[in-house]
Motif scaffolding. Structure first.
Motif, short mmCIF file in Angstrom:
data_model
loop_
_atom_site.label_atom_id
_atom_site.label_comp_id
_atom_site.label_asym_id
_atom_site.label_seq_id
_atom_site.Cartn_x
_atom_site.Cartn_y
_atom_site.Cartn_z
N GLU A 117 -6.95 55.65 3.80
CA GLU A 117 -6.87 53.78 3.01
C GLU A 117 -5.77 52.92 4.47
O GLU A 117 -6.50 51.91 3.90
CB GLU A 117 -5.70 54.75 1.74
N PHE A 118 -5.90 54.16 5.59
CA PHE A 118 -5.46 52.67 6.84
C PHE A 118 -6.15 52.02 7.58
O PHE A 118 -6.23 52.06 8.44
CB PHE A 118 -4.71 53.59 7.38
N GLN A 119 -7.96 52.96 6.87
CA GLN A 119 -8.82 51.94 7.51
C GLN A 119 -9.65 51.07 7.15
O GLN A 119 -10.33 51.13 6.11
CB GLN A 119 -9.61 53.65 7.92
N ASN A 120 -9.66 50.18 8.01
CA ASN A 120 -10.70 49.27 7.05
C ASN A 120 -12.33 48.77 7.55
O ASN A 120 -12.30 50.14 8.11
CB ASN A 120 -9.55 47.33 8.31
N GLU A 121 -12.53 48.17 6.97
CA GLU A 121 -14.24 47.96 6.69
C GLU A 121 -14.98 48.07 8.87
O GLU A 121 -15.45 48.62 8.17
CB GLU A 121 -14.33 46.63 6.49
N ASP A 122 -13.89 47.57 9.00
CA ASP A 122 -14.35 47.29 10.94
C ASP A 122 -14.28 48.90 11.75
O ASP A 122 -14.50 48.53 12.71
CB ASP A 122 -13.97 45.77 11.75
N GLY A 123 -13.95 49.87 11.20
CA GLY A 123 -13.96 51.18 11.82
C GLY A 123 -12.11 50.72 12.07
O GLY A 123 -11.94 52.17 12.52
N GLY A 124 -11.46 49.88 12.47
CA GLY A 124 -10.11 50.37 13.18
C GLY A 124 -8.97 50.30 11.90
O GLY A 124 -9.12 50.74 10.49
N PHE A 125 -8.22 51.15 12.67
CA PHE A 125 -6.96 51.12 11.27
C PHE A 125 -6.13 49.91 11.23
O PHE A 125 -5.66 48.99 12.76
CB PHE A 125 -6.50 52.09 11.75
N GLY A 126 -5.31 50.32 10.67
CA GLY A 126 -4.36 48.51 10.45
C GLY A 126 -3.52 48.87 9.00
O GLY A 126 -2.93 50.00 8.74
N GLN A 127 -3.04 48.99 8.13
CA GLN A 127 -2.43 49.02 7.12
C GLN A 127 -1.00 49.13 7.11
O GLN A 127 -0.60 50.66 6.86
CB GLN A 127 -3.30 49.46 6.04
N SER A 128 -0.07 48.77 8.20
CA SER A 128 0.84 49.38 8.23
C SER A 128 0.97 50.84 8.95
O SER A 128 1.85 51.21 8.78
CB SER A 128 2.20 48.92 7.43
N GLU A 165 1.17 51.80 11.63
CA GLU A 165 2.26 51.98 12.85
C GLU A 165 3.25 50.33 12.00
O GLU A 165 3.12 50.05 11.83
CB GLU A 165 1.66 51.31 14.34
N PRO A 166 4.49 52.07 11.60
CA PRO A 166 5.69 51.78 10.93
C PRO A 166 5.89 50.24 11.31
O PRO A 166 6.45 48.96 10.61
CB PRO A 166 6.09 52.16 10.19
N ASP A 167 5.96 50.00 12.60
CA ASP A 167 7.22 49.25 13.14
C ASP A 167 6.09 47.76 12.99
O ASP A 167 6.67 46.86 13.52
CB ASP A 167 7.46 49.17 14.23
N PHE A 168 4.61 47.60 12.83
CA PHE A 168 4.31 45.90 12.73
C PHE A 168 3.32 46.38 11.16
O PHE A 168 2.26 46.78 11.29
CB PHE A 168 3.35 45.84 14.00
N ARG A 169 3.62 45.34 10.38
CA ARG A 169 3.44 45.07 9.11
C ARG A 169 1.82 44.50 8.81
O ARG A 169 1.13 43.61 8.08
CB ARG A 169 4.41 44.82 8.31
N LEU A 170 0.92 45.02 9.48
CA LEU A 170 -0.68 44.14 10.15
C LEU A 170 -1.32 45.05 9.31
O LEU A 170 -1.52 45.93 9.23
CB LEU A 170 -0.72 44.13 11.73
N ALA A 171 -1.98 44.35 8.03
CA ALA A 171 -2.74 45.23 7.79
C ALA A 171 -4.59 44.72 8.39
O ALA A 171 -5.02 45.99 8.01
CB ALA A 171 -3.61 43.78 5.96
N ILE A 172 -4.49 43.96 9.46
CA ILE A 172 -6.05 44.01 9.72
C ILE A 172 -5.92 44.85 11.45
O ILE A 172 -4.77 45.40 11.61
CB ILE A 172 -6.25 42.35 10.57
N SER A 173 -7.16 45.50 11.55
CA SER A 173 -7.49 46.62 12.99
C SER A 173 -6.71 45.90 13.22
O SER A 173 -6.87 44.74 14.21
CB SER A 173 -8.69 46.93 13.13
N SER A 174 -5.74 46.82 14.04
CA SER A 174 -5.50 46.57 16.20
C SER A 174 -5.86 48.64 16.11
O SER A 174 -5.58 49.14 16.20
CB SER A 174 -4.52 46.72 15.64
#
Length: 311
Positions: free
Chosen positions: A46-57, A59-68
């Motif tokens: 549920e935290f993995q985006n379509e591009d394969g990276g993880f986001g969706q917060s 890492e609780p300390d940055f509330r970023l939906a897109i992958s990093s």
């Protein structure tokens, strides 16, 4: 020697089930209630985006939906805990994302994108446009050494020349690192070292062992503030670093048991310093759930939970 009582365990269990993210609830069930790894993997997805990276917060300390890349390392920490292999679709997608997000010029990965500035986040995640990175990205190791470890661990689909190049770079960075290295750099190098073999692993662990005691707090006064604790390095009784902390490990286990909050959680010893106060409440709750699951696992591994056998 302190033991976490059965009542304390049940209180922590109730806290997790009422407050933690579904990912951490399922991980708790996997550790302690014969829950399935498949359920944890489903929640992780549920935290993995379509591009394969993880986001969706994740890492609780940055509330970023897109992958990093940084969030992707958190996702892969869960994957490693579940002993997932290179053939799993979740892993394949994550590896593809990491290969595609590699910055050739920088010879590494940018921890978080500039977009992090547009969402609630801890001050240390703020992206400095002039420097071209966030505050935590002061050296190559974090997150590059850890990412290199994952590419080695899940090497199917990783071009061998690239894997060889990035491994040699990580080894050189570790060799050049000072003994008193930054704590997150140490943890990234430690995760990388776990994927090495033979002489390379021996040399890497030797370097890290020289650093471990220099950068770690050794008493309760140190452990109250933000800093590296022995149990962050010593993952279990069989750790390659356990002999370095023969006195500190039992003392910290006692300390952690005494630190269980009235609500049944272990809490972060940091905050966002008054920024994004409402969002920090959400992040803090996420951290409490994650930290409580992790501490229960650690206490169980060291035989510190009353009436429970080691897993």
């Amino acid at each position: 020697m302190n033991m976490l009582t059965r009542n304390q365990f049940e209180k922590a269990s109730a806290f997790i089930k009422a407050n933690a993210r579904r990912l951490d609830v399922s991980l708790f069930e996997y550790y302690f209630e014969n829950g399935s790894a498949e359920k944890v993997i489903k929640e992780l997805g549920e935290f993995q985006n379509e591009d394969g990276g993880f986001g969706q917060s994740i890492e609780p300390d940055f509330r970023l939906a897109i992958s990093s890349p940084m969030a992707t390392t958190i996702g892969l920490q869960y994957a490693r805990e579940l002993r997932m292999n290179s053939e799993h679709p979740l892993i394949k997608k994550a590896v593809t994302y990491l290969l595609e997000s590699y910055d050739t010029e920088a010879k590494g990965w940018q921890g978080v994108p500039e977009a992090v500035n547009s969402v609630p986040h801890a001050p240390w995640w703020n992206y400095d446009v002039e420097k071209g990175h966030c505050g935590t990205h002061a050296s190559w190791a974090n997150p590059n050494a850890e990412i290199t470890g994952y590419l080695r661990e899940y090497s199917e689909g990783v071009p061998k020349p690239f894997l060889s190049f990035i491994t040699k770079l990580a080894l050189q960075e570790l060799q050049d690192a000072t003994i008193k290295m930054e704590m997150h750099d140490f943890l990234c190098f430690q995760r990388f070292a776990e994927t090495l073999r033979d002489e390379e692993k021996e040399a890497a662990v030797s370097k890290l062992r020289k650093s471990a005691r220099e950068i770690t707090g050794h008493n309760a006064e140190d452990w109250q503030g933000y800093g590296l604790k022995p149990l962050q390095i010593v993952s279990g009784p069989s750790s390659a670093y356990s002999d370095l902390f023969k006195e500190e490990i039992p003392a910290q286990l006692d300390y952690e048991i005494d630190s269980l909050s009235k609500e049944g959680s272990w809490n972060p010893n940091w905050s966002w310093f008054g920024e994004f106060e409402e969002e920090w409440k959400i992040a803090e709750k996420d951290w409490k759930g994650q930290l409580t699951v992790k501490m229960l696992k650690t206490l169980n591994d060291f035989g510190r939970i009353e009436t429970r056998n080691s897993m």
